[in-house]
Write an enzyme that holds these catalytic residues in place. Sequence first.
Site, PDB file in Angstrom:
ATOM      1  N   TYR A  18       0.843  -1.198   0.000  1.00 12.11           N
ATOM      2  CA  TYR A  18       0.000   0.000   0.000  1.00 12.11           C
ATOM      3  C   TYR A  18       0.879   1.248   0.000  1.00 12.11           C
ATOM      4  O   TYR A  18       0.667   2.171  -0.790  1.00 12.11           O
ATOM      5  CB  TYR A  18      -0.930  -0.014   1.214  1.00 12.11           C
ATOM      6  CG  TYR A  18      -1.891   1.142   1.244  1.00 12.11           C
ATOM      7  CD1 TYR A  18      -3.110   1.078   0.573  1.00 12.11           C
ATOM      8  CD2 TYR A  18      -1.593   2.313   1.928  1.00 12.11           C
ATOM      9  CE1 TYR A  18      -4.000   2.148   0.584  1.00 12.11           C
ATOM     10  CE2 TYR A  18      -2.469   3.383   1.950  1.00 12.11           C
ATOM     11  CZ  TYR A  18      -3.673   3.287   1.282  1.00 12.11           C
ATOM     12  OH  TYR A  18      -4.541   4.353   1.294  1.00 12.11           O
ATOM     13  N   HIS A  22       1.756   4.286  -3.131  1.00 20.05           N
ATOM     14  CA  HIS A  22       1.519   5.712  -2.906  1.00 20.05           C
ATOM     15  C   HIS A  22       2.793   6.547  -3.012  1.00 20.05           C
ATOM     16  O   HIS A  22       2.729   7.772  -2.911  1.00 20.05           O
ATOM     17  CB  HIS A  22       0.889   5.930  -1.532  1.00 20.05           C
ATOM     18  CG  HIS A  22      -0.576   5.632  -1.505  1.00 20.05           C
ATOM     19  ND1 HIS A  22      -1.065   4.358  -1.403  1.00 20.05           N
ATOM     20  CD2 HIS A  22      -1.650   6.444  -1.589  1.00 20.05           C
ATOM     21  CE1 HIS A  22      -2.387   4.398  -1.422  1.00 20.05           C
ATOM     22  NE2 HIS A  22      -2.770   5.655  -1.534  1.00 20.05           N
ATOM     23  N   TYR A  41      -3.811  16.313   1.594  1.00 21.69           N
ATOM     24  CA  TYR A  41      -4.379  14.970   1.739  1.00 21.69           C
ATOM     25  C   TYR A  41      -3.326  14.098   2.400  1.00 21.69           C
ATOM     26  O   TYR A  41      -2.214  13.957   1.883  1.00 21.69           O
ATOM     27  CB  TYR A  41      -4.745  14.424   0.365  1.00 21.69           C
ATOM     28  CG  TYR A  41      -5.664  13.213   0.309  1.00 21.69           C
ATOM     29  CD1 TYR A  41      -5.891  12.406   1.410  1.00 21.69           C
ATOM     30  CD2 TYR A  41      -6.293  12.881  -0.869  1.00 21.69           C
ATOM     31  CE1 TYR A  41      -6.732  11.302   1.329  1.00 21.69           C
ATOM     32  CE2 TYR A  41      -7.141  11.782  -0.963  1.00 21.69           C
ATOM     33  CZ  TYR A  41      -7.348  10.990   0.149  1.00 21.69           C
ATOM     34  OH  TYR A  41      -8.174   9.899   0.067  1.00 21.69           O
ATOM     35  N   TRP A  76      -7.387   4.265 -10.487  1.00 23.46           N
ATOM     36  CA  TRP A  76      -6.697   4.145  -9.198  1.00 23.46           C
ATOM     37  C   TRP A  76      -7.420   3.141  -8.312  1.00 23.46           C
ATOM     38  O   TRP A  76      -6.797   2.286  -7.697  1.00 23.46           O
ATOM     39  CB  TRP A  76      -6.580   5.505  -8.520  1.00 23.46           C
ATOM     40  CG  TRP A  76      -5.888   5.418  -7.187  1.00 23.46           C
ATOM     41  CD1 TRP A  76      -6.467   5.398  -5.950  1.00 23.46           C
ATOM     42  CD2 TRP A  76      -4.479   5.318  -6.966  1.00 23.46           C
ATOM     43  NE1 TRP A  76      -5.513   5.290  -4.975  1.00 23.46           N
ATOM     44  CE2 TRP A  76      -4.283   5.237  -5.577  1.00 23.46           C
ATOM     45  CE3 TRP A  76      -3.377   5.281  -7.807  1.00 23.46           C
ATOM     46  CZ2 TRP A  76      -3.011   5.135  -4.998  1.00 23.46           C
ATOM     47  CZ3 TRP A  76      -2.111   5.178  -7.234  1.00 23.46           C
ATOM     48  CH2 TRP A  76      -1.945   5.104  -5.844  1.00 23.46           C
ATOM     49  N   TRP A  77      -8.741   3.256  -8.235  1.00 25.13           N
ATOM     50  CA  TRP A  77      -9.516   2.307  -7.429  1.00 25.13           C
ATOM     51  C   TRP A  77      -9.312   0.881  -7.919  1.00 25.13           C
ATOM     52  O   TRP A  77      -9.164  -0.039  -7.126  1.00 25.13           O
ATOM     53  CB  TRP A  77     -10.989   2.654  -7.461  1.00 25.13           C
ATOM     54  CG  TRP A  77     -11.372   3.872  -6.688  1.00 25.13           C
ATOM     55  CD1 TRP A  77     -10.616   4.583  -5.800  1.00 25.13           C
ATOM     56  CD2 TRP A  77     -12.629   4.529  -6.734  1.00 25.13           C
ATOM     57  NE1 TRP A  77     -11.326   5.634  -5.299  1.00 25.13           N
ATOM     58  CE2 TRP A  77     -12.568   5.623  -5.859  1.00 25.13           C
ATOM     59  CE3 TRP A  77     -13.796   4.306  -7.448  1.00 25.13           C
ATOM     60  CZ2 TRP A  77     -13.641   6.482  -5.655  1.00 25.13           C
ATOM     61  CZ3 TRP A  77     -14.870   5.158  -7.248  1.00 25.13           C
ATOM     62  CH2 TRP A  77     -14.793   6.237  -6.350  1.00 25.13           C
TER      63      TRP A  77
END
Length: 105
Positions: A18, A22, A41, A76-77
Amino acid sequence: MIRKAFVMTLKPGYEEEYERRHNPVWPELRKVFIDHGVLSYSIYLDNHSSSLFAYVEIESEELWGQIAETETCQRWWDYMKDLMSINQDNSPKSIELQEVFHLNQ
């Protein structure tokens, strides 16, 4: 400026992957955020519970809602769906948190 926070769930064992996905986040996703009024963010991981705490500062709820409709966000999802608890449309399952305290100096 609007502050929002929400919690998502990472599948156990995917913490490093993960974070790798990113760093860095796709430039085109970053552009979508900027173009849709995202000022800041951050995502934090609780390694004990696999919970992801997200904090975002946005210009408007309307622009924030439009991000989900972009092709970049949809890709992205799809890219992240194997790592997280997701909804039927591949969006991450999330619980929005209510702000109960904020201190600004």
